[in-house]
Design an enzyme around this catalytic site. Structure first.
Site, short mmCIF file in Angstrom:
data_model
loop_
_atom_site.label_atom_id
_atom_site.label_comp_id
_atom_site.label_asym_id
_atom_site.label_seq_id
_atom_site.Cartn_x
_atom_site.Cartn_y
_atom_site.Cartn_z
N ARG A 34 0.83 -1.21 0.00
CA ARG A 34 0.00 0.00 0.00
C ARG A 34 0.86 1.26 0.00
NH1 ARG A 34 -2.48 -3.58 -0.89
NH2 ARG A 34 -4.45 -4.34 -0.06
N SER A 50 -10.94 -0.92 3.13
CA SER A 50 -10.17 -1.10 4.37
C SER A 50 -9.79 0.27 4.93
CB SER A 50 -8.87 -1.86 4.09
OG SER A 50 -9.18 -3.07 3.47
N GLU A 80 -5.51 3.91 6.32
CA GLU A 80 -5.15 3.75 4.91
C GLU A 80 -5.58 4.94 4.04
OE1 GLU A 80 -5.76 -0.17 2.81
OE2 GLU A 80 -6.72 1.14 1.36
C1 LIG Z 1 -15.67 -0.58 -1.24
C2 LIG Z 1 -14.19 -0.30 -1.41
C3 LIG Z 1 -13.31 -1.36 -1.56
C4 LIG Z 1 -11.93 -1.12 -1.72
N1 LIG Z 1 -11.10 -2.18 -1.87
C5 LIG Z 1 -9.76 -1.98 -2.03
C6 LIG Z 1 -8.87 -3.09 -2.19
O1 LIG Z 1 -9.29 -4.24 -2.22
N2 LIG Z 1 -7.55 -2.83 -2.31
C7 LIG Z 1 -7.05 -1.56 -2.32
O2 LIG Z 1 -5.83 -1.40 -2.45
N3 LIG Z 1 -7.87 -0.49 -2.17
C8 LIG Z 1 -9.20 -0.66 -2.03
N4 LIG Z 1 -10.05 0.41 -1.87
C9 LIG Z 1 -9.47 1.78 -1.83
C10 LIG Z 1 -9.54 2.52 -3.19
O3 LIG Z 1 -10.54 1.99 -4.01
C11 LIG Z 1 -8.21 2.48 -3.94
O4 LIG Z 1 -7.19 3.04 -3.16
C12 LIG Z 1 -8.30 3.25 -5.27
O5 LIG Z 1 -7.12 3.07 -6.02
C13 LIG Z 1 -8.54 4.74 -5.07
O6 LIG Z 1 -8.83 5.27 -6.35
P1 LIG Z 1 -9.55 6.67 -6.52
O7 LIG Z 1 -9.52 7.00 -7.97
O8 LIG Z 1 -10.88 6.64 -5.88
O9 LIG Z 1 -8.54 7.62 -5.73
P2 LIG Z 1 -8.87 8.89 -4.82
O10 LIG Z 1 -9.53 8.43 -3.57
O11 LIG Z 1 -9.55 9.94 -5.59
O12 LIG Z 1 -7.39 9.36 -4.48
C14 LIG Z 1 -6.55 8.58 -3.67
C15 LIG Z 1 -5.16 9.24 -3.64
O13 LIG Z 1 -4.58 9.17 -4.94
C16 LIG Z 1 -4.25 10.48 -5.41
N5 LIG Z 1 -4.49 10.48 -6.86
C17 LIG Z 1 -5.63 10.14 -7.50
N6 LIG Z 1 -5.46 10.23 -8.83
C18 LIG Z 1 -4.19 10.65 -9.03
C19 LIG Z 1 -3.41 10.95 -10.19
N7 LIG Z 1 -3.91 10.85 -11.44
N8 LIG Z 1 -2.13 11.36 -10.02
C20 LIG Z 1 -1.60 11.48 -8.78
N9 LIG Z 1 -2.28 11.22 -7.65
C21 LIG Z 1 -3.56 10.81 -7.77
C22 LIG Z 1 -5.17 11.41 -4.64
O14 LIG Z 1 -4.64 12.73 -4.58
C23 LIG Z 1 -5.22 10.73 -3.29
O15 LIG Z 1 -4.07 11.04 -2.54
C24 LIG Z 1 -11.43 0.21 -1.72
C25 LIG Z 1 -12.34 1.28 -1.57
C26 LIG Z 1 -13.71 1.03 -1.43
C27 LIG Z 1 -14.65 2.19 -1.30
#
Ligand SMILES: Cc1cc2nc3c(=O)[nH]c(=O)nc-3n(C[C@H](O)[C@H](O)[C@H](O)COP(=O)(O)OP(=O)(O)OC[C@H]3O[C@@H](n4cnc5c(N)ncnc54)[C@H](O)[C@@H]3O)c2cc1C
Length: 342
Positions: free
Chosen positions: A166, A240, A336
């Site tokens: 992570r 998580s 996280e």
């Molecule tokens: C129901 C559920 C289940 C999940 N299961 C998992 C799992 O199994 N495993 C896991 O690892 N995670 C999981 N997650 C967490 C999440 O889905 C991941 O971390 C995902 O990659 C976040 O993507 P996002 O586009 O929503 O990012 P955001 O929440 O919008 O951003 C997360 C971070 O990334 C940065 N960021 C976003 N886009 C960019 C970019 N283009 N360039 C630079 N920085 C950027 C943001 O500034 C922020 O710091 C889960 C979440 C939920 C709600």
């Protein structure tokens, strides 16, 4: 080329906890020139900046001052296609699960176990998303990002991203420096199932499947996730909420002696990864509701917003959980999702 900020944009439906938050300025960008214009203004006014993906790994503490940029680069294409592997490039603004489904249709394998993770492709390298025994880094090739220091697009290799559990440079040493624009993955044309994770193995065994196809593994992952994790559209959450703590073998052995049913997995040499969900459950939190927030009853690692909750309520609950796990097991839990504004 012009670029227009929207002002006072409601982000309640752009974060998976559903916390109310208004962005002072917001823009969606898919052209490099627009990004450069937006960043020039951000720097000129020294606005705080958030790069927003799907908002599924963020906790909005309050309204967001400064600027929020959503990266909307789309599309994917195969760059290299030889007998056994293919390198595919995909825009940071693509939906992650949509991309995984596309790979399945194209017969490109390696990321099936990461199906149904919410969010965008651009955020996947940030915390090196992982699930069911696979991490994004396993199939990562390289990425193109905008470097805010040199003000140019740069290519970063897998080694340069320093992926860990992570973790990556985007989350730690270089946080805020790079804006991920396009990501490349190296995938296999030959499917080799990764079903060592108990949940998947049990699911397949229950269906009498011995040699699963890629589609069956993908489907298993989707079904397991649907049965264990709440849909953010129905119950606000960020998956998580805590990372699984990694402890030394000595700490693991002591805990295992005290709690024989402790759930843990070998990590790097001399270390074990403890299942944070088990620790939280054992500390008595699973299914507990504290006002408008609580701990999900099917998975203790997931904190939920029942609708009217605010980040304040959630952080208070998270603090109590962290404290009680520390008291009971001597282990520190680490949140996280990213808290914003920090
Ligand atoms: C129901 C559920 C289940 C999940 N299961 C998992 C799992 O199994 N495993 C896991 O690892 N995670 C999981 N997650 C967490 C999440 O889905 C991941 O971390 C995902 O990659 C976040 O993507 P996002 O586009 O929503 O990012 P955001 O929440 O919008 O951003 C997360 C971070 O990334 C940065 N960021 C976003 N886009 C960019 C970019 N283009 N360039 C630079 N920085 C950027 C943001 O500034 C922020 O710091 C889960 C979440 C939920 C709600």
């Amino acid at each position: 080329m012009s670029m227009q900020w929207q002002t006072d944009v409601d982000l309640t439906h752009r974060n998976s906890f559903g916390f109310p938050a208004v962005a002072e300025r917001f823009v969606e960008i898919d052209q490099l020139e627009q990004l450069e214009l937006a960043l020039a203004e951000v720097e000129q006014h020294q606005w705080p900046l958030l790069i927003l993906g799907g908002g599924s790994n963020l906790v909005f503490r309050e309204n967001l001052p400064g600027a929020v940029i959503s990266i909307a680069t789309r599309g994917s294409h195969v760059l290299v296609d030889d007998e056994n592997t293919a390198i595919i490039e995909v825009g940071a603004g693509e939906n992650w699960h949509g991309f995984i489904s596309q790979l399945l249709e194209k017969g490109l394998h390696g990321l099936e176990n990461l199906a149904l993770i919410p969010g965008n492709v651009g955020a996947a390298p940030v915390q090196n998303i992982g699930a069911y025994g696979v991490e994004m880094a396993d199939c990562f090739h390289s990425l193109t990002a905008y470097d805010r220091e040199t003000k140019a697009l740069v290519q970063l290799s897998k080694d340069e991203c320093l992926f860990g559990y992570r973790d990556s440079i985007f989350k730690s040493s270089q946080q805020g420096r790079y804006i991920i624009w396009r990501v490349r993955f190296v995938l296999s044309t030959v499917f080799s199932p990764k079903t060592q994770y108990r949940g998947i193995a049990d699911y397949l065994a229950a269906q009498g499947i011995v040699e699963p196809t890629a589609y069956q593994v993908y489907q298993a992952v989707c079904d397991i996730r649907m049965s264990k994790l709440p849909l953010p559209s129905e119950l606000g959450n960020a998956g998580s909420f805590f990372e699984n703590p990694i402890v030394s073998e000595a700490v693991y052995s002591t805990l295992k002696g005290q709690f024989p049913d402790l759930v843990a997995y070998p990590d790097r040499p001399g270390h074990f990864k403890l299942a944070a969900g088990w620790l939280i459950d054992k500390a008595g939190w699973k299914g507990r509701r504290v006002g408008p927030v609580g701990v999900y009853d099917k998975q203790a690692l997931v904190l939920v917003n029942y609708g009217e909750g605010r980040a304040f309520d959630l952080l208070q609950l998270a603090g109590e959980i962290t404290h009680s796990v520390k008291q009971r097991f001597g282990v520190e839990l680490r949140m996280e999702p990213r808290l914003y504004p920090a």
